[in-house]
Design an enzyme around this catalytic site. Sequence first.
Site, PDB file in Angstrom:
ATOM      1  N   SER A 103       0.810  -1.213   0.000  1.00  0.00           N
ATOM      2  CA  SER A 103       0.000   0.000   0.000  1.00  0.00           C
ATOM      3  C   SER A 103       0.848   1.271   0.000  1.00  0.00           C
ATOM      4  CB  SER A 103      -0.946  -0.034   1.200  1.00  0.00           C
ATOM      5  OG  SER A 103      -1.893   0.987   1.146  1.00  0.00           O
ATOM      6  N   ASP A 242      -2.768   6.294  -3.330  1.00  0.00           N
ATOM      7  CA  ASP A 242      -1.619   5.677  -2.675  1.00  0.00           C
ATOM      8  C   ASP A 242      -1.062   4.583  -3.581  1.00  0.00           C
ATOM      9  OD1 ASP A 242      -3.695   3.840  -2.363  1.00  0.00           O
ATOM     10  OD2 ASP A 242      -3.027   3.179  -0.401  1.00  0.00           O
ATOM     11  N   ASP A 244      -1.211   1.384  -3.864  1.00  0.00           N
ATOM     12  CA  ASP A 244      -2.022   0.303  -4.429  1.00  0.00           C
ATOM     13  C   ASP A 244      -3.408   0.757  -4.844  1.00  0.00           C
ATOM     14  OD1 ASP A 244      -3.064   0.555  -1.817  1.00  0.00           O
ATOM     15  OD2 ASP A 244      -3.605  -1.561  -1.746  1.00  0.00           O
ATOM     16  N   ASP A 246      -6.112   2.023  -3.292  1.00  0.00           N
ATOM     17  CA  ASP A 246      -7.366   1.904  -2.554  1.00  0.00           C
ATOM     18  C   ASP A 246      -7.644   3.126  -1.683  1.00  0.00           C
ATOM     19  OD1 ASP A 246      -5.481   1.433  -0.611  1.00  0.00           O
ATOM     20  OD2 ASP A 246      -6.292  -0.499   0.037  1.00  0.00           O
TER      21      ASP A 246
END
Length: 446
Positions: A103, A242, A244, A246
């Site tokens: 992340s 961010d 990743d 999400d």
Amino acid sequence: MSKKYFGTDGIRGRVGVAPITPEFMLRLGWACGRVFSERLGEKVSVIIGKDTRVSGYMFESALEAGLVAAGANVKLLGPLPTPAIAMMTRSQNAAVGIVISASHNPYYDNGIKFFSGLGAKLSDELELAIEAALEGPIQTVDSAQLGKATRLNDAAGRYVEFCKATLPRQYTLKGLNIVLDCAHGATYNVAPPVFRELGANVTVIGADPNGFNINEGVGSTATELLSQQVVGTSADFGVAFDGDGDRVLFIDADGSLVDGDALLYVLAMQRLAVGQSDPGVVGTQMSNMGLEIALGEHGVQLARTKVGDRYVRERMAAEGWQLGGESSGHLICGDVTTTGDGIVAALQVIKAIVASGRTLSDLLSGMKRLPQVMINVPLPETDLDLAGDNPVSAVCREVENVLEGRGRLLLRPSGTEPVIRVMIEGDDAAEIQGLAEQVAGVIRSA
């Protein structure tokens, strides 16, 4: 039972340090394949996607080998946002989706997230079952039962179309000037076409991943460059994802940061304006008290959960509500998707702005944030006793007495980093800064 490996958002840590090693990932893939094959009583299909970290190649191969050894078929998607894996898991009728990502962490960290066949985070019971399987030896199925691995080359295009389809048919963003910050992460090849194909004039930064620069000076954890770009190009606003994809945060036209609490307020007010509001929305322990007060003025309840989008989603399902999120930018619009999705949430926020005919800053005028300070204190692998008679519990009681009726103190071990977060909220910014530093200092000493 407590979990050994799974935290609030999957399994995460430093690459090369257990459990983030190729050997563990091989075992994890096998354990996942074994658990789902036994429960479903059939050969299962598993989706694997990743962000742009260089270690993703290594862990992708290890997971693939373990899954195939357990008899599972594997579909490799390559770099895609975490929510895209959730969507593809559903659309491909896979038993489980796996995301290789850490992340918002630096490139030298990595981790694993799982999605069920419904595109939701795994239950505690399933995570415990996988951990139990990890304790046994790998038993490769007979050669005739081995799984196969294939690569799905059009996954990115499918996800782009999915994101666009969350808006009304023929909806257009024409006339909007937007700066996108893709954090050199998983949104780099999907977010720009989504917004451009919807008609927006798009400037893109943070879209040149090299395996080592994910989240480095860009993205939702470092918005200074995006703020400069928004002001410098006279954009309507900026959108920061961010690593990743999400999470999402916005930058207003004047360069100021708009966090997840404020975006949740915008979404809730838009739904209220068109008569689609639920009795409440879901936030977390970290949600600003100003959000709770602002929603309450309109008769909308804020329900708080533990930090973690999985807990937000679970509470949303329990209440039957469609909107929830975290101040970090995990926003879940349950009427259009099953999990936190930065691109989808951004489109919903933009839709609310356009529908109102007002600016983002104007929409936020009804929410007055209480000053909030958070300090991350490195935490060794030891328990922090807050109930006993010790300096940490003593200073916490002292601070709570000072804040009584005017604010709150929250200590929370991070589920993704080896730190404890000291959060204090109150009506006096200077006072709470001093109180937070006082608590953090005692924790460091302890």
